[in-house]
Scaffold this motif. Structure first.
Motif, PDB file in Angstrom:
ATOM      1  N   THR A  16       0.845  -1.190   0.000  1.00  0.00           N
ATOM      2  CA  THR A  16       0.000   0.000   0.000  1.00  0.00           C
ATOM      3  C   THR A  16       0.881   1.242   0.000  1.00  0.00           C
ATOM      4  O   THR A  16       2.098   1.163   0.222  1.00  0.00           O
ATOM      5  N   THR A  17       0.261   2.380  -0.243  1.00  0.00           N
ATOM      6  CA  THR A  17       1.031   3.627  -0.307  1.00  0.00           C
ATOM      7  C   THR A  17       1.623   4.014   1.042  1.00  0.00           C
ATOM      8  O   THR A  17       2.564   4.814   1.094  1.00  0.00           O
ATOM      9  N   ASP A  18       1.088   3.487   2.140  1.00  0.00           N
ATOM     10  CA  ASP A  18       1.659   3.787   3.455  1.00  0.00           C
ATOM     11  C   ASP A  18       2.742   2.792   3.866  1.00  0.00           C
ATOM     12  O   ASP A  18       3.233   2.824   4.995  1.00  0.00           O
ATOM     13  N   GLU A 217      -5.239   1.799  -0.880  1.00  0.00           N
ATOM     14  CA  GLU A 217      -4.584   2.375  -2.059  1.00  0.00           C
ATOM     15  C   GLU A 217      -3.250   1.676  -2.263  1.00  0.00           C
ATOM     16  O   GLU A 217      -2.358   1.729  -1.402  1.00  0.00           O
ATOM     17  N   LEU A 218      -3.105   1.011  -3.407  1.00  0.00           N
ATOM     18  CA  LEU A 218      -1.908   0.250  -3.694  1.00  0.00           C
ATOM     19  C   LEU A 218      -0.879   1.091  -4.420  1.00  0.00           C
ATOM     20  O   LEU A 218      -1.201   2.079  -5.096  1.00  0.00           O
ATOM     21  N   VAL A 219       0.386   0.694  -4.296  1.00  0.00           N
ATOM     22  CA  VAL A 219       1.477   1.350  -5.013  1.00  0.00           C
ATOM     23  C   VAL A 219       1.348   1.021  -6.490  1.00  0.00           C
ATOM     24  O   VAL A 219       1.201  -0.143  -6.884  1.00  0.00           O
ATOM     25  N   ASP A 220       1.379   2.034  -7.336  1.00  0.00           N
ATOM     26  CA  ASP A 220       1.291   1.861  -8.781  1.00  0.00           C
ATOM     27  C   ASP A 220       2.705   1.849  -9.355  1.00  0.00           C
ATOM     28  O   ASP A 220       3.311   2.893  -9.576  1.00  0.00           O
ATOM     29  N   TYR A 221       3.243   0.646  -9.585  1.00  0.00           N
ATOM     30  CA  TYR A 221       4.620   0.531 -10.067  1.00  0.00           C
ATOM     31  C   TYR A 221       4.761   1.046 -11.496  1.00  0.00           C
ATOM     32  O   TYR A 221       5.797   1.575 -11.876  1.00  0.00           O
ATOM     33  N   LYS A 223       3.248   3.577 -12.864  1.00  0.00           N
ATOM     34  CA  LYS A 223       3.346   5.025 -12.805  1.00  0.00           C
ATOM     35  C   LYS A 223       4.723   5.464 -12.315  1.00  0.00           C
ATOM     36  O   LYS A 223       5.325   6.383 -12.852  1.00  0.00           O
ATOM     37  N   GLU A 224       5.251   4.754 -11.300  1.00  0.00           N
ATOM     38  CA  GLU A 224       6.569   5.106 -10.769  1.00  0.00           C
ATOM     39  C   GLU A 224       7.669   4.875 -11.804  1.00  0.00           C
ATOM     40  O   GLU A 224       8.577   5.684 -11.954  1.00  0.00           O
TER      41      GLU A 224
END
Length: 229
Positions: A16-18, A217-221, A223-224
């Motif tokens: 997640t984003t956190d 909210e998941l990390v969008d790899y 986009k990164e």
């Protein structure tokens, strides 16, 4: 109640984003086809019969081929009924995709647990080992069956004994859906679900009181990676 048919592909993990790590099971959900509708007038109950994962016609019998032809589709490997009025708005031949559910929904997942064959009481019932010394004469035995006393020589029901382990229908309840990907036909479900890899599962809305929660909210790899490039 609403539901889908899918196939377990295995487990992985997402972030997640956190910074929290979430272990998830990946369920492949190809478009489910409505093969039949059961109504109160004709069958005394309401349900929708779904089919998923095509099978070659030469591997199906005539009745399966004729049944699938009514929905203008190919015979299916996995066919199950989803009971309840919530699915009755679909008609025969309609396709139902993974977006039937949303991230944050709680679901009950039913499948056939992984078969482990004939196992002893230590593996099957988590029984304690006996003394490990060479002279004990008792290492992995079943132990006392409590057949003495007022009712001797009678084996009581419910005891931990050797026997067949796994290979039965089981349900894991109230599992959270982490991600729904309709484009790639899969669901990410938090935690473990029954069955081996490529085992068929039924995903239904949970019978528990709380039906959903706020989605994470998941990390969008993707986009990164584009930003770093």
């Amino acid at each position: 109640m609403k539901g889908l048919l899918g196939r377990k592909l295995g487990m992985t993990q997402v972030f997640t984003t956190d910074g929290s790590l979430i272990p998830v099971s990946v369920v492949e959900v190809l478009p489910n086809v409505v093969l039949q509708k059961k109504t109160i007038e004709s069958d005394n109950y309401e349900a929708v019969q779904l089919g998923a994962f095509d099978v070659k016609e030469q591997r199906a019998n005539k009745s399966e081929i004729a049944h699938a032809a009514k929905a203008n589709t190919a015979p299916k490997k996995f066919v199950r009924e989803i009971a309840g009025s919530e699915m009755m708005n679909f008609e025969v031949g309609d396709e139902i995709k993974a977006d039937l559910f949303s991230a944050g929904d709680f679901v009950d997942v039913t499948g056939i647990s992984r078969g482990k064959g004939y196992q002893g009481a230590i593996v099957r019932g988590n029984q304690k080992l006996g003394p490990k010394a060479h002279g004990s004469g008792f290492h992995r035995g079943i132990g006392s069956l409590a057949t003495g006393g007022l009712n001797p020589a009678v084996i009581k029901k419910g005891g931990v004994m050797p026997g067949q382990d796994g290979g039965f229908t089981t349900t894991n309840q109230k599992l959270e859906i982490i991600k729904v990907d309709t484009e790639n036909n899969y669901l990410l479900i938090k935690g473990n679900i029954p069955g081996p890899r490529r085992g068929f599962v039924t995903v239904k809305s949970t019978v528990k009181r709380v039906k959903s929660t706020s989605p994470v909210e998941l990390v969008d790899y993707t986009k990164e990676d584009s930003e770093n490039a």
